[in-house]
Motif scaffolding. Sequence first.
Motif, PDB file in Angstrom:
ATOM      1  N   PRO A 112       0.835  -1.204   0.000  1.00 22.86           N
ATOM      2  CA  PRO A 112       0.000   0.000   0.000  1.00 22.86           C
ATOM      3  C   PRO A 112       0.867   1.250   0.000  1.00 22.86           C
ATOM      4  CG  PRO A 112      -0.027  -1.053   2.156  1.00 22.86           C
ATOM      5  CD  PRO A 112       0.717  -1.973   1.251  1.00 22.86           C
ATOM      6  N   VAL A 113       0.484   2.211  -0.812  1.00 25.13           N
ATOM      7  CA  VAL A 113       1.260   3.437  -0.949  1.00 25.13           C
ATOM      8  C   VAL A 113       0.384   4.619  -0.570  1.00 25.13           C
ATOM      9  CG1 VAL A 113       2.619   4.886  -2.499  1.00 25.13           C
ATOM     10  CG2 VAL A 113       2.606   2.408  -2.816  1.00 25.13           C
ATOM     11  N   VAL A 114       0.719   5.267   0.539  1.00 23.64           N
ATOM     12  CA  VAL A 114      -0.013   6.446   0.982  1.00 23.64           C
ATOM     13  C   VAL A 114       0.397   7.609   0.089  1.00 23.64           C
ATOM     14  CG1 VAL A 114      -0.446   8.031   2.872  1.00 23.64           C
ATOM     15  CG2 VAL A 114      -0.152   5.599   3.348  1.00 23.64           C
ATOM     16  N   LEU A 115      -0.577   8.217  -0.566  1.00 21.55           N
ATOM     17  CA  LEU A 115      -0.290   9.252  -1.539  1.00 21.55           C
ATOM     18  C   LEU A 115      -0.020  10.595  -0.885  1.00 21.55           C
ATOM     19  CD1 LEU A 115      -3.018   8.448  -4.216  1.00 21.55           C
ATOM     20  CD2 LEU A 115      -0.659   7.671  -4.122  1.00 21.55           C
ATOM     21  N   ASP A 116       0.903  11.340  -1.486  1.00 24.24           N
ATOM     22  CA  ASP A 116       1.095  12.724  -1.088  1.00 24.24           C
ATOM     23  C   ASP A 116      -0.097  13.528  -1.585  1.00 24.24           C
ATOM     24  OD1 ASP A 116       3.593  12.010  -0.123  1.00 24.24           O
ATOM     25  OD2 ASP A 116       4.535  12.340  -2.084  1.00 24.24           O
ATOM     26  N   GLU A 117      -0.183  14.738  -1.103  1.00 24.86           N
ATOM     27  CA  GLU A 117      -1.266  15.598  -1.560  1.00 24.86           C
ATOM     28  C   GLU A 117      -1.095  15.896  -3.043  1.00 24.86           C
ATOM     29  OE1 GLU A 117      -1.693  19.061   0.756  1.00 24.86           O
ATOM     30  OE2 GLU A 117      -1.985  18.006   2.655  1.00 24.86           O
ATOM     31  N   GLY A 118      -2.239  15.982  -3.724  1.00 26.56           N
ATOM     32  CA  GLY A 118      -2.177  16.303  -5.136  1.00 26.56           C
ATOM     33  C   GLY A 118      -1.921  15.074  -5.981  1.00 26.56           C
ATOM     34  N   ARG A 119      -1.693  15.305  -7.255  1.00 26.78           N
ATOM     35  CA  ARG A 119      -1.540  14.218  -8.210  1.00 26.78           C
ATOM     36  C   ARG A 119      -0.162  13.575  -8.142  1.00 26.78           C
ATOM     37  NH1 ARG A 119      -3.808  11.920 -12.381  1.00 26.78           N
ATOM     38  NH2 ARG A 119      -2.562  11.241 -14.179  1.00 26.78           N
ATOM     39  N   GLU A 120       0.819  14.223  -7.521  1.00 26.86           N
ATOM     40  CA  GLU A 120       2.178  13.723  -7.543  1.00 26.86           C
ATOM     41  C   GLU A 120       2.294  12.334  -6.934  1.00 26.86           C
ATOM     42  OE1 GLU A 120       6.323  14.841  -5.366  1.00 26.86           O
ATOM     43  OE2 GLU A 120       5.344  16.463  -6.453  1.00 26.86           O
ATOM     44  N   GLY A 121       1.526  12.060  -5.875  1.00 26.26           N
ATOM     45  CA  GLY A 121       1.611  10.765  -5.232  1.00 26.26           C
ATOM     46  C   GLY A 121       1.255   9.636  -6.177  1.00 26.26           C
ATOM     47  N   LEU A 122       0.146   9.765  -6.903  1.00 21.25           N
ATOM     48  CA  LEU A 122      -0.254   8.739  -7.851  1.00 21.25           C
ATOM     49  C   LEU A 122       0.764   8.626  -8.970  1.00 21.25           C
ATOM     50  CD1 LEU A 122      -2.240   6.647  -8.815  1.00 21.25           C
ATOM     51  CD2 LEU A 122      -3.563   8.459  -9.917  1.00 21.25           C
ATOM     52  N   GLU A 123       1.335   9.726  -9.393  1.00 17.00           N
ATOM     53  CA  GLU A 123       2.348   9.682 -10.445  1.00 17.00           C
ATOM     54  C   GLU A 123       3.572   8.895 -10.003  1.00 17.00           C
ATOM     55  OE1 GLU A 123       3.034  13.755 -11.415  1.00 17.00           O
ATOM     56  OE2 GLU A 123       1.327  13.868 -12.789  1.00 17.00           O
ATOM     57  N   ARG A 124       3.900   8.968  -8.726  1.00 15.76           N
ATOM     58  CA  ARG A 124       5.037   8.192  -8.221  1.00 15.76           C
ATOM     59  C   ARG A 124       4.738   6.701  -8.250  1.00 15.76           C
ATOM     60  NH1 ARG A 124       9.182  10.942  -6.400  1.00 15.76           N
ATOM     61  NH2 ARG A 124       8.936  13.148  -5.913  1.00 15.76           N
ATOM     62  N   VAL A 125       3.501   6.329  -7.964  1.00 15.61           N
ATOM     63  CA  VAL A 125       3.117   4.926  -8.064  1.00 15.61           C
ATOM     64  C   VAL A 125       3.245   4.455  -9.506  1.00 15.61           C
ATOM     65  CG1 VAL A 125       1.213   3.291  -7.809  1.00 15.61           C
ATOM     66  CG2 VAL A 125       1.582   5.050  -6.075  1.00 15.61           C
ATOM     67  N   LEU A 126       2.742   5.242 -10.437  1.00 14.18           N
ATOM     68  CA  LEU A 126       2.812   4.882 -11.842  1.00 14.18           C
ATOM     69  C   LEU A 126       4.258   4.822 -12.317  1.00 14.18           C
ATOM     70  CD1 LEU A 126      -0.144   7.054 -13.221  1.00 14.18           C
ATOM     71  CD2 LEU A 126      -0.139   4.604 -12.726  1.00 14.18           C
ATOM     72  N   GLU A 127       5.098   5.699 -11.780  1.00 14.07           N
ATOM     73  CA  GLU A 127       6.513   5.696 -12.156  1.00 14.07           C
ATOM     74  C   GLU A 127       7.189   4.395 -11.727  1.00 14.07           C
ATOM     75  OE1 GLU A 127      10.202   7.908 -10.284  1.00 14.07           O
ATOM     76  OE2 GLU A 127       9.043   9.305 -11.502  1.00 14.07           O
ATOM     77  N   GLU A 128       6.884   3.922 -10.523  1.00  8.82           N
ATOM     78  CA  GLU A 128       7.476   2.665 -10.052  1.00  8.82           C
ATOM     79  C   GLU A 128       7.045   1.505 -10.938  1.00  8.82           C
ATOM     80  OE1 GLU A 128       7.667  -0.135  -6.013  1.00  8.82           O
ATOM     81  OE2 GLU A 128       6.948   1.942  -5.878  1.00  8.82           O
ATOM     82  N   VAL A 129       5.785   1.506 -11.353  1.00 11.99           N
ATOM     83  CA  VAL A 129       5.289   0.446 -12.226  1.00 11.99           C
ATOM     84  C   VAL A 129       5.933   0.556 -13.605  1.00 11.99           C
ATOM     85  CG1 VAL A 129       3.236  -0.485 -13.365  1.00 11.99           C
ATOM     86  CG2 VAL A 129       3.109   0.237 -10.973  1.00 11.99           C
ATOM     87  N   ARG A 130       6.079   1.776 -14.117  1.00 14.45           N
ATOM     88  CA  ARG A 130       6.707   1.969 -15.432  1.00 14.45           C
ATOM     89  C   ARG A 130       8.155   1.500 -15.416  1.00 14.45           C
ATOM     90  NH1 ARG A 130       7.010   7.732 -16.265  1.00 14.45           N
ATOM     91  NH2 ARG A 130       8.060   7.182 -18.207  1.00 14.45           N
ATOM     92  N   LEU A 131       8.877   1.837 -14.358  1.00 13.02           N
ATOM     93  CA  LEU A 131      10.273   1.433 -14.267  1.00 13.02           C
ATOM     94  C   LEU A 131      10.395  -0.089 -14.230  1.00 13.02           C
ATOM     95  CD1 LEU A 131      13.197   2.439 -13.989  1.00 13.02           C
ATOM     96  CD2 LEU A 131      12.890   2.360 -11.507  1.00 13.02           C
TER      97      LEU A 131
END
Length: 388
Positions: A58-77
């Motif tokens: 589970p990944v607790v998101l930061d405020e705003g869209r950046e948190g979800l983008e970090r999740v997507l970045e880990e999956v992309r990598l």
Amino acid sequence: MSRPPASLGPTARLVFESGGYRYSVLRHLVTHPHYNTLLLASRQHADGGPVKLVELKPVVLDEGREGLERVLEEVRLARFLRHPNIATVYGYAVQNELPHIVMEHLRGCYLLTVMDAAVAVGRRLSPAFAAYVAAEVADALDYAHRSEGDDRKPLHIVHRAVGPMRIRLGRNGRVQLTNFGAAYSELLGRIRSPDGLLRGDPAYIAPEILLGFLRPKPGQRDLLTPRNLTGRADIFSLGLVLLEMLVASYPLDPPDSLWRDVKRRFPGEVRSEVPTFIKLETLADRVLHFGPDEVQRVAEEVPPPLRQIVSKALRPNPDERYPSADKLRDELRAWLRGLPQPYGAKDAEEELAELLKEASDLDKLAVHAGVERGVLPVPPDVDTEEFH
């Protein structure tokens, strides 16, 4: 740092669907403030089919869209990290708006569990076991360091968090490096780390990352990510892990009389992504002063060839370390082949099984449930024969 969803208790059963799959959360696998929370779950296609055990982070998101983008970045990598010694990331799933990274589950345990079990029963891991594990991780790192993106350009991946809780040991002798969530890369569109955040695990951090903050180079945008950061930083981290396996103690935690705290090196706004068991400035001082003399002293009882390998991996100057992880891997494997009885996956499987059985029989690891659960013994609430 991820935290489990508030609705999930230690024995709760959450069932949810996401991305065409049905997930059933069986139990916590890891719940500890120093490490990512991990959940053991089964996954099955919504239309039926085989059931597979997976790990959910589970990944607790930061405020705003950046948190979800970090999740997507880990999956992309993770798309570029297909290697048998690297845990596969299948994607992500969302439960009550909370994203979870979905990862391969290798039946076995984390290296930290094995090291704790060895201490509990009063024995050490064999030098061959330590060398075998380190060689397999070095093989994974070499692959990651050489990975290229879709445009065939090097991604320059640096794991930054190589440590005993990111190395998983299978009961079949397989070794996997896990969790590239803190990795540095030059992935197109990568999100820059927040200012003042020390990514990775400070307990196994390479000195050049700290020096990048203390003596930044011209044009360095992120003081905690030096411009010349390379895979040799991971080689240093793996060297520390190898030395810890060989001497059965954390190398940077010697008798207090051998170290002197210095004035604060880090201002208050600098924070570590992972909590530290000692003050960050003290830990940094120990890393920066851990040179060849300290390595030789700590590794006094280590077989000389392994001592030389560890010493080279832990050179403070990255230019003096192994130029690439495959060189470290090759030297470790050459040593293993040169033993009177060459050591490999089958030997590691047998040593791991023997150690875990001894620890389980003695019932000495009750405290370990706070880090990794279900190893000693397998919980009765999980029928492992149901999954594959």
